[in-house]
Enzyme design. Structure first.
Site, PDB file in Angstrom:
ATOM      1  N   SER A 101       0.323  -1.406   0.235  1.00 61.35           N
ATOM      2  CA  SER A 101       0.059   0.500  -0.174  1.00 61.35           C
ATOM      3  C   SER A 101       1.445   1.479   0.103  1.00 61.35           C
ATOM      4  O   SER A 101       0.249   2.233  -0.122  1.00 61.35           O
ATOM      5  CB  SER A 101      -0.831  -0.008   1.341  1.00 61.35           C
ATOM      6  OG  SER A 101      -2.087  -0.704   0.659  1.00 61.35           O
ATOM      7  N   LYS A 104       0.219   3.332  -2.724  1.00 62.90           N
ATOM      8  CA  LYS A 104      -0.917   5.100  -1.991  1.00 62.90           C
ATOM      9  C   LYS A 104      -0.317   5.965  -2.843  1.00 62.90           C
ATOM     10  O   LYS A 104      -1.383   7.507  -3.288  1.00 62.90           O
ATOM     11  CB  LYS A 104      -2.008   4.441  -1.655  1.00 62.90           C
ATOM     12  CG  LYS A 104      -3.107   3.067  -1.666  1.00 62.90           C
ATOM     13  CD  LYS A 104      -3.627   2.847  -0.288  1.00 62.90           C
ATOM     14  CE  LYS A 104      -4.676   1.546  -0.241  1.00 62.90           C
ATOM     15  NZ  LYS A 104      -3.784   0.478   0.000  1.00 62.90           N
ATOM     16  N   SER A 159      -6.208   2.975   5.308  1.00 60.83           N
ATOM     17  CA  SER A 159      -5.427   2.032   3.798  1.00 60.83           C
ATOM     18  C   SER A 159      -6.931   1.398   2.956  1.00 60.83           C
ATOM     19  O   SER A 159      -6.617  -0.044   2.524  1.00 60.83           O
ATOM     20  CB  SER A 159      -4.528   1.062   4.345  1.00 60.83           C
ATOM     21  OG  SER A 159      -3.884   0.651   2.450  1.00 60.83           O
TER      22      SER A 159
END
Length: 431
Positions: A101, A104, A159
């Site tokens: 993640s 991101k 997340s």
């Protein structure tokens, strides 16, 4: 007709050519080689060649009295000054690994500027389709209306892959968003990153590096919206029937959850985990007017919380080593340089204003094809002549050409003066 001239004239012309090169040649030799201007536009004499960060193992250039680099277990890590872009130390900085993640950060850099937080949108079933099994979720519900700012908090704090899917749909679709993320990475000089799943979910071939993720984190801190979201510890997220519930940032160095001591001065940025990537983290902290950004990818010992403790050690080292190490590279080192023209001027990014309705935002747009060629690194000494040298050489050649033309003209005039009277105005061709 045939025009001839003596060897004396030719020798004179050649002498003029040589003279031009000899006069102008030293200027070409003295012209400075290309340098990386850096964020302030000035060359840094201490900056090494970019290739240093491609070497395996730990790279550091300590001065006398510098603290020793901590012995951490991560497969790859990097410590950089967020202000100057100087990389203070790194290990396997360009090793391509699954980012989880932390990808991101690139998603936010790409999509935040085109989706203002005040836009409200009702989520559809199609927008929540295709979320990977076991994904982290913030709880986005079909049919529920959310402000875009709610969804961004779901991305940064929880997340939430569900929030990413909705925002990607508003940005033109999953594949369009991945392509735009790829193009954004290339524009920042992040050449190790290959985007397939915008939420960071494991996908064969999806990779990034400690270097690239530090580039994304540093760029994010320059965006006020990104900086605000990534520093938020707690927030309320809309639930059903007008209710809301609390969400907490999963970055333990920021929240202090699970027994991890919060790091003094921490200002975000993003953590991640998948079974393939292991634990990953991009973190930034400020102390004494200096901001450092640290990337830690997949620690091999110490359990699931080791990524935070190793980041803590690297941050402590970075603040202690400030002014005691020479940089081993730059986060600007692979970034494309703008060419001359109206688009080459740098300045603050204008905040885009979206005038379309939420339904229009969801309409697919033409995808932006990702860049396929490598962005050239900034030239360094010894890489060959630059534009100043080429101009000087061209000037010398022009001077020589002018000398030859003058000699030819002189020869024609001399022959015409020796021509007998009463001729037909021309010469007989000599066979």
């Amino acid at each position: 007709m045939t025009i001839g001239f003596s060897s004396r004239v030719a020798a004179s012309a050649c002498a003029l050519c040589v003279t031009g090169v000899l006069v102008l040649g030293p200027a070409a030799a003295a012209a400075p080689a290309g340098t990386d201007p850096g964020p302030a536009g000035g060359a840094r004499a201490t900056a090494p060649r970019p290739a240093l960060l491609y070497r395996p193992g730990t790279q550091v250039r300590p001065r006398p009295g510098a603290p020793g680099v901590p012995d951490v277990s991560a497969l790859s890590w990097l410590v950089a000054d967020a202000g100057t872009g100087d990389v203070l130390a790194a290990s396997n900085a360009h090793r391509r690994l699954p980012p989880a993640s932390t990808l991101k950060t690139l998603f936010a850099l790409t999509v935040l500027p085109v989706l203002p937080g005040g836009v409200r949108h009702r989520v559809t079933e199609a927008e929540l389709a295709g979320i990977g099994a076991g994904s982290s979720l913030v709880g986005v519900a079909e049919g529920q209306s959310y402000q875009v700012s709610d969804l961004w908090r779901g991305v940064f704090l929880s997340s939430g892959n569900d929030a990413v899917h909705v925002l990607a749909a508003l940005n033109g679709g999953w594949r369009t968003t991945a392509a735009r993320m790829q193009a954004k990475a290339r524009s920042l000089g992040a050449l190790d990153t290959h985007v397939l799943s915008p939420d960071g979910y494991d996908a064969p071939g999806q990779v990034s590096s400690a270097y690239d993720l530090a580039v994304f984190g540093r760029a994010g801190l320059r965006d006020p919206d990104f900086a605000r979201y990534c520093a938020t510890v707690e927030a309320r997220f809309p639930g059903r029937d007008g209710e809301s519930y609390g969400i907490v940032n999963t970055n333990r160095l920021l929240s202090g959850a699970d027994g991890v001591e919060p790091y003094p001065g921490l200002i975000g940025i993003k953590n991640g985990y998948t079974s393939n990537a292991g634990n990953t983290l991009v973190a930034a902290a400020r102390r004494g007017g200096r901001t450092l950004v640290v990337t830690v990818l997949n620690p091999r010992s110490g359990g699931g919380l080791a990524v935070y403790e190793e980041a803590r050690e690297l941050l402590d080292w970075g603040f202690g080593a400030a002014g005691r190490v020479d940089p081993v590279g730059s986060l600007d080192g692979l970034r494309a340089r703008p060419g001359p023209g109206p688009g080459s001027r740098s300045g603050p990014r204008a905040t885009p204003v979206v005038t379309r309705s939420p339904s229009a935002l969801a309409a697919p747009e033409a995808p932006t094809a990702p860049a396929t060629g490598a962005v050239p690194a900034a030239p360094v000494a010894g890489d060959g002549p630059g534009r100043p040298e080429a101009a000087v050489v061209a000037g010398a050649a022009a001077l020589g050409g002018a000398a030859v033309a003058l000699a030819l003209r002189f020869a024609v005039r001399r022959r015409a003066e020796r021509r007998p009277a009463g001729g037909d105005g021309g010469e007989r061709r000599v066979r």
